[in-house]
Design a protein around this motif. Structure first.
Motif, PDB file in Angstrom:
ATOM      1  N   SER A 190       0.789  -1.233   0.000  1.00  0.00           N
ATOM      2  CA  SER A 190       0.000   0.000   0.000  1.00  0.00           C
ATOM      3  C   SER A 190       0.826   1.291   0.000  1.00  0.00           C
ATOM      4  CB  SER A 190      -0.970   0.002   1.184  1.00  0.00           C
ATOM      5  OG  SER A 190      -2.018  -0.903   0.968  1.00  0.00           O
ATOM      6  N   PRO A 191       1.879   1.418   0.837  1.00  0.00           N
ATOM      7  CA  PRO A 191       2.651   2.670   0.792  1.00  0.00           C
ATOM      8  C   PRO A 191       3.293   2.906  -0.565  1.00  0.00           C
ATOM      9  CG  PRO A 191       3.163   1.407   2.773  1.00  0.00           C
ATOM     10  CD  PRO A 191       2.371   0.503   1.876  1.00  0.00           C
ATOM     11  N   ILE A 192       3.821   1.835  -1.168  1.00  0.00           N
ATOM     12  CA  ILE A 192       4.433   1.956  -2.497  1.00  0.00           C
ATOM     13  C   ILE A 192       3.374   2.326  -3.517  1.00  0.00           C
ATOM     14  CG2 ILE A 192       5.756   0.731  -4.272  1.00  0.00           C
ATOM     15  CD1 ILE A 192       6.697  -1.169  -1.998  1.00  0.00           C
ATOM     16  N   ALA A 193       2.229   1.683  -3.424  1.00  0.00           N
ATOM     17  CA  ALA A 193       1.143   1.954  -4.367  1.00  0.00           C
ATOM     18  C   ALA A 193       0.674   3.399  -4.268  1.00  0.00           C
ATOM     19  CB  ALA A 193      -0.024   1.000  -4.098  1.00  0.00           C
ATOM     20  N   GLY A 194       0.633   3.917  -3.041  1.00  0.00           N
ATOM     21  CA  GLY A 194       0.235   5.317  -2.870  1.00  0.00           C
ATOM     22  C   GLY A 194       1.184   6.271  -3.563  1.00  0.00           C
ATOM     23  N   ARG A 195       2.478   6.019  -3.426  1.00  0.00           N
ATOM     24  CA  ARG A 195       3.479   6.845  -4.118  1.00  0.00           C
ATOM     25  C   ARG A 195       3.323   6.726  -5.632  1.00  0.00           C
ATOM     26  NH1 ARG A 195       5.554  10.760  -0.855  1.00  0.00           N
ATOM     27  NH2 ARG A 195       6.704   9.941   0.924  1.00  0.00           N
ATOM     28  N   TRP A 196       3.147   5.509  -6.107  1.00  0.00           N
ATOM     29  CA  TRP A 196       2.981   5.302  -7.546  1.00  0.00           C
ATOM     30  C   TRP A 196       1.730   6.012  -8.072  1.00  0.00           C
ATOM     31  CZ3 TRP A 196       4.177  -0.665  -8.201  1.00  0.00           C
ATOM     32  CH2 TRP A 196       5.552  -0.852  -8.029  1.00  0.00           C
ATOM     33  N   GLU A 225      10.845   4.185  -0.753  1.00  0.00           N
ATOM     34  CA  GLU A 225      11.365   3.809   0.541  1.00  0.00           C
ATOM     35  C   GLU A 225      10.709   2.520   1.012  1.00  0.00           C
ATOM     36  OE1 GLU A 225      10.500   7.182   2.964  1.00  0.00           O
ATOM     37  OE2 GLU A 225      12.302   8.263   2.362  1.00  0.00           O
ATOM     38  N   PRO A 226      11.361   1.760   1.909  1.00  0.00           N
ATOM     39  CA  PRO A 226      10.743   0.559   2.452  1.00  0.00           C
ATOM     40  C   PRO A 226       9.439   0.891   3.167  1.00  0.00           C
ATOM     41  CG  PRO A 226      13.095   0.638   2.974  1.00  0.00           C
ATOM     42  CD  PRO A 226      12.733   1.968   2.383  1.00  0.00           C
ATOM     43  N   MET A 227       8.561  -0.114   3.221  1.00  0.00           N
ATOM     44  CA  MET A 227       7.249   0.083   3.798  1.00  0.00           C
ATOM     45  C   MET A 227       7.305   0.605   5.230  1.00  0.00           C
ATOM     46  SD  MET A 227       4.839  -1.622   5.975  1.00  0.00           S
ATOM     47  CE  MET A 227       5.253  -3.370   5.894  1.00  0.00           C
ATOM     48  N   VAL A 228       8.231   0.064   6.039  1.00  0.00           N
ATOM     49  CA  VAL A 228       8.329   0.497   7.434  1.00  0.00           C
ATOM     50  C   VAL A 228       8.708   1.975   7.514  1.00  0.00           C
ATOM     51  CG1 VAL A 228       9.579   0.176   9.606  1.00  0.00           C
ATOM     52  CG2 VAL A 228       8.897  -1.812   8.254  1.00  0.00           C
ATOM     53  N   LYS A 229       9.632   2.411   6.653  1.00  0.00           N
ATOM     54  CA  LYS A 229      10.021   3.816   6.644  1.00  0.00           C
ATOM     55  C   LYS A 229       8.858   4.706   6.212  1.00  0.00           C
ATOM     56  CE  LYS A 229      15.036   3.606   6.046  1.00  0.00           C
ATOM     57  NZ  LYS A 229      16.181   4.036   5.212  1.00  0.00           N
ATOM     58  N   GLU A 230       8.074   4.227   5.250  1.00  0.00           N
ATOM     59  CA  GLU A 230       6.912   4.991   4.800  1.00  0.00           C
ATOM     60  C   GLU A 230       5.923   5.181   5.956  1.00  0.00           C
ATOM     61  OE1 GLU A 230       6.647   6.465   2.064  1.00  0.00           O
ATOM     62  OE2 GLU A 230       7.252   5.299   0.324  1.00  0.00           O
ATOM     63  N   ILE A 231       5.714   4.121   6.736  1.00  0.00           N
ATOM     64  CA  ILE A 231       4.793   4.217   7.873  1.00  0.00           C
ATOM     65  C   ILE A 231       5.355   5.174   8.921  1.00  0.00           C
ATOM     66  CG2 ILE A 231       3.806   2.930   9.814  1.00  0.00           C
ATOM     67  CD1 ILE A 231       3.384   0.588   7.927  1.00  0.00           C
ATOM     68  N   PHE A 232       6.668   5.086   9.203  1.00  0.00           N
ATOM     69  CA  PHE A 232       7.272   6.042  10.134  1.00  0.00           C
ATOM     70  C   PHE A 232       7.143   7.473   9.609  1.00  0.00           C
ATOM     71  CE2 PHE A 232       9.697   2.474  12.121  1.00  0.00           C
ATOM     72  CZ  PHE A 232       9.405   2.772  13.439  1.00  0.00           C
ATOM     73  N   ALA A 236      -4.381  16.062   3.347  1.00  0.00           N
ATOM     74  CA  ALA A 236      -3.261  15.513   2.573  1.00  0.00           C
ATOM     75  C   ALA A 236      -2.703  16.471   1.535  1.00  0.00           C
ATOM     76  CB  ALA A 236      -3.692  14.218   1.892  1.00  0.00           C
ATOM     77  N   GLY A 237      -3.472  17.472   1.134  1.00  0.00           N
ATOM     78  CA  GLY A 237      -3.001  18.399   0.104  1.00  0.00           C
ATOM     79  C   GLY A 237      -2.724  17.688  -1.200  1.00  0.00           C
ATOM     80  N   ASN A 238      -1.501  17.845  -1.732  1.00  0.00           N
ATOM     81  CA  ASN A 238      -1.170  17.224  -3.016  1.00  0.00           C
ATOM     82  C   ASN A 238      -0.528  15.845  -2.846  1.00  0.00           C
ATOM     83  OD1 ASN A 238       1.295  17.948  -2.003  1.00  0.00           O
ATOM     84  ND2 ASN A 238       1.906  19.251  -3.729  1.00  0.00           N
ATOM     85  N   GLU A 239      -0.650  15.265  -1.655  1.00  0.00           N
ATOM     86  CA  GLU A 239      -0.153  13.912  -1.400  1.00  0.00           C
ATOM     87  C   GLU A 239      -1.305  12.916  -1.341  1.00  0.00           C
ATOM     88  OE1 GLU A 239       3.939  14.191   1.162  1.00  0.00           O
ATOM     89  OE2 GLU A 239       2.056  14.161   2.280  1.00  0.00           O
ATOM     90  N   GLN A 240      -2.301  13.065  -2.199  1.00  0.00           N
ATOM     91  CA  GLN A 240      -3.498  12.230  -2.111  1.00  0.00           C
ATOM     92  C   GLN A 240      -3.171  10.748  -2.249  1.00  0.00           C
ATOM     93  OE1 GLN A 240      -6.606  13.200  -1.337  1.00  0.00           O
ATOM     94  NE2 GLN A 240      -5.864  15.290  -1.091  1.00  0.00           N
ATOM     95  N   GLY A 241      -2.317  10.400  -3.193  1.00  0.00           N
ATOM     96  CA  GLY A 241      -1.975   8.993  -3.399  1.00  0.00           C
ATOM     97  C   GLY A 241      -1.268   8.396  -2.192  1.00  0.00           C
ATOM     98  N   PHE A 242      -0.264   9.115  -1.673  1.00  0.00           N
ATOM     99  CA  PHE A 242       0.464   8.628  -0.504  1.00  0.00           C
ATOM    100  C   PHE A 242      -0.473   8.501   0.701  1.00  0.00           C
ATOM    101  CE2 PHE A 242       2.837   9.587   3.430  1.00  0.00           C
ATOM    102  CZ  PHE A 242       3.694   8.502   3.437  1.00  0.00           C
ATOM    103  N   ALA A 243      -1.309   9.522   0.903  1.00  0.00           N
ATOM    104  CA  ALA A 243      -2.226   9.507   2.044  1.00  0.00           C
ATOM    105  C   ALA A 243      -3.209   8.346   1.949  1.00  0.00           C
ATOM    106  CB  ALA A 243      -2.988  10.832   2.127  1.00  0.00           C
ATOM    107  N   MET A 244      -3.743   8.115   0.760  1.00  0.00           N
ATOM    108  CA  MET A 244      -4.686   7.008   0.595  1.00  0.00           C
ATOM    109  C   MET A 244      -3.973   5.655   0.693  1.00  0.00           C
ATOM    110  SD  MET A 244      -7.658   8.336   0.437  1.00  0.00           S
ATOM    111  CE  MET A 244      -7.036   9.589   1.567  1.00  0.00           C
ATOM    112  N   GLY A 245      -2.700   5.622   0.268  1.00  0.00           N
ATOM    113  CA  GLY A 245      -1.916   4.400   0.453  1.00  0.00           C
ATOM    114  C   GLY A 245      -1.693   4.104   1.929  1.00  0.00           C
ATOM    115  N   MET A 246      -1.396   5.163   2.697  1.00  0.00           N
ATOM    116  CA  MET A 246      -1.243   5.000   4.147  1.00  0.00           C
ATOM    117  C   MET A 246      -2.568   4.582   4.788  1.00  0.00           C
ATOM    118  SD  MET A 246       1.777   5.432   5.481  1.00  0.00           S
ATOM    119  CE  MET A 246       2.305   4.392   4.137  1.00  0.00           C
TER     120      MET A 246
END
Length: 388
Positions: free
Chosen positions: A59-65, A197-204, A328-338
């Motif tokens: 999910s975190p990777i998918a949000g970035r993508w 970044e690795p999933m754990v780092k994305e969550i942090f 989330a502003g312009n981080e919609q994908g990352f936020a929804m991935g999180m």
């Protein structure tokens, strides 16, 4: 919403319905199918956990993508992954390959769900966001209700027929989206810097975000709801001698209520009270439901309490998604991935914890859910991170 917005929302709702319904369609045949290949409850539990685990990791990777490559392509690839997982499931009787199919399906869901919610954020205004998210949540609830019913009907034509139909419908959804869905993300958003970044780092990384508290509440809600659902059938069977028909009526009824609430009531409730108040009120309602279920003296009473819990969570789900999206502003994908990641953590931990506690005492899962919800409600009331 204008005509163009409604058209896009309908396409997104169809996609979400197919994604959720295609998994739900196999639920009625799963026990018998696993038994037919020499497997049992352990395999069924692992298949659910593997799906949620793959979804969590991806999910975190998918949000970035989603933010980098666009919503449309992620929706199409996600649907393709879900369809492929069903075809793999259909053509194999090896438990190892079936586990692989669940990994593929979890990855597909991880790609699809954040992209759909990010798409909703792209095509709606702040005032429309709650309504748009409630529509998507309603399509999820409808898939949960309709999928198992269709699967039970198709099983009369062969134990594997639901798998084949699910795969074909998923393939049709891929073609449908490729033809009908347009990209929603503004071209300027492509200039954002992206780091893999690795999933754990994305969550942090999410800990420092303004929407961290709603993410935690999403995890808790998923934890509590999945814990509740995982022992629901066992509890009413042991306590009230409920039949499979009684359990089916309960699950279907609560699903229908969720759909109706999300389609027709969430937007009005949010406009009337605001996201923050709605969040606090219905966290309290959910906690009260867990308390009442501990003391429910009959199946009818427990049925009513279950209805209250599902009603409250059907309101909380789109409200939380809307809060996260607005912050989330312009981080919609990352936020929804999180959002998807935290929900997946709850989906994994909830059933595991409930199963272990239920074996100790059948009321312990509900007591744990109550304690966690009360603590979360206190955090939510104290939270000053949003002005909704």
């Amino acid at each position: 919403m204008n005509k163009d917005q409604r058209k896009k929302m309908i396409i997104l709702m169809i996609n979400m319905f197919i994604a959720v319904g295609s998994f739900g369609i196999i639920i009625p045949i799963l026990p018998a199918y696993l038994l037919s290949i020499g497997q049992a409850g352990k395999a069924a539990g692992l298949m659910i956990a593997i799906f949620a685990g793959a979804q969590l990791v991806m999910s975190p990777i998918a949000g970035r993508w989603t933010d980098r490559y666009g919503r449309r392509i992620m929706i199409i690839v996600g649907l393709s992954g879900l369809a492929l997982s069903m075809f793999v499931f259909y053509f194999s009787d090896s438990i190892g390959v079936l586990y692989l199919s669940r990994v593929i399906g979890g990855i597909g869901a991880a790609l699809l769900i954040p992209a759909i919610f990010a798409y909703v954020a792209d095509i709606t205004t702040m005032d429309q966001r709650a309504k748009g998210n409630s529509y998507i949540s309603a399509s999820m609830s409808l898939g949960i209700v309709i999928g198992p019913g269709i699967g039970g009907f198709l099983a009369d034509f062969g134990l594997k027929m639901p798998l084949l139909v699910s795969a074909i419908i998923g393939l049709v959804a891929v073609v449908f989206s490729a033809v009908m869905l347009q990209e929603s993300m503004e071209a300027k958003e492509e200039t954002l810097e992206f780091k893999s970044e690795p999933m754990v780092k994305e969550i942090f990384h999410s800990f420092s975000k303004p929407y961290f508290i709603p993410l935690v509440i999403t995890l808790v809600m998923s934890f509590g709801l999945m814990a509740y659902e995982s022992v629901l059938g066992l509890f009413v069977d042991n306590e009230f001698n409920a039949t499979p028909k009684d359990i089916a009526i309960m699950v279907t009824s609560t699903g229908i209520v969720s759909v109706v609430i999300q389609l027709f009531a969430v937007d009005w409730i949010v406009r009337r009270f605001g996201e923050r108040k709605v969040l606090n009120i219905f966290l309290g309602v959910t906690a009260a439901g867990f308390l009442l279920c501990i003391f429910a003296p009959s199946y009818i009473m427990f049925f009513g309490v279950t209805m209250i819990i599902f009603l409250a969570t059907s309101i909380l789900r789109p409200v939380l998604t809307t809060l996260i999206s607005k912050l989330a502003g312009n981080e919609q994908g990352f936020a929804m991935g999180m959002n998807n990641s935290y929900m997946s953590i709850g989906n994994v931990l909830g059933p595991l914890s409930a199963g272990l506690l239920y074996d100790v005492h059948h009321l312990y899962p509900f007591i744990l859910g109550l304690i966690v919800l009360v603590a979360t409600m206190a955090v939510s009331v104290a939270w000053k991170g949003a002005n909704a």
